[in-house]
Design an enzyme around this catalytic site. Sequence first.
Site, PDB file in Angstrom:
ATOM      1  N   HIS A   1       1.922  12.517 -29.632  1.00  0.00           N
ATOM      2  CA  HIS A   1       0.556  12.378 -29.130  1.00  0.00           C
ATOM      3  C   HIS A   1       0.029  10.973 -29.335  1.00  0.00           C
ATOM      4  O   HIS A   1       0.553  10.206 -30.151  1.00  0.00           O
ATOM      5  CB  HIS A   1      -0.380  13.401 -29.789  1.00  0.00           C
TER       6      HIS A   1
ATOM      7  N   CYS B   1       3.342  14.677 -37.175  1.00  0.00           N
ATOM      8  CA  CYS B   1       3.588  14.415 -35.758  1.00  0.00           C
ATOM      9  C   CYS B   1       4.126  13.008 -35.545  1.00  0.00           C
ATOM     10  O   CYS B   1       4.189  12.194 -36.458  1.00  0.00           O
ATOM     11  CB  CYS B   1       2.294  14.571 -34.959  1.00  0.00           C
TER      12      CYS B   1
END
Length: 162
Positions: free
Chosen positions: A120, A136
């Site tokens: 992301h 992440c």
Amino acid sequence: MPLDHIHISIGDQQLTGFSGGAAVCRYPISSALNGPGEQNGSGCTPRGAHRVRARIGDGEPLNAVYRARRPTGEVWTPALAAANPQRDWILTRILWLCGNQPGVNRGGQVDSQRRYIYLHGTGDDQPMGVPLSHGCIRLRNTDMLELFERTPVGCTVQIDAD
């Protein structure tokens, strides 16, 4: 040209996209501050073979803010970040990963999908090449937008510690 494979090197803090066996794009990344690891709740970046389970955010603006995989209607700015210093910014687009290796990154306490491991975008004030995420893989927003446009659901993703 769509990607058929993504390789992420935690050691090099780099993502390389492949199409037909040839490297066609490279981006600096930021992986987990806690290093590599698969355990639920560890805050680590999981290793091994994954695939893109879902593409989230098509059509949203650059710097769109997400919570629980839904756009909030906000657009990230330095002023918004300063007013909310506690937030972990998930921006622009999300590529949600699913582990392909039972017992390694799929199932039980090591399930990447249930850990909500994504590729992301992140705030422009965050450095790349430095592990700082909560597990992440973070990218610059413009890089995330380019990567998203090239990456289909099902694209394989290999995350290595080196």
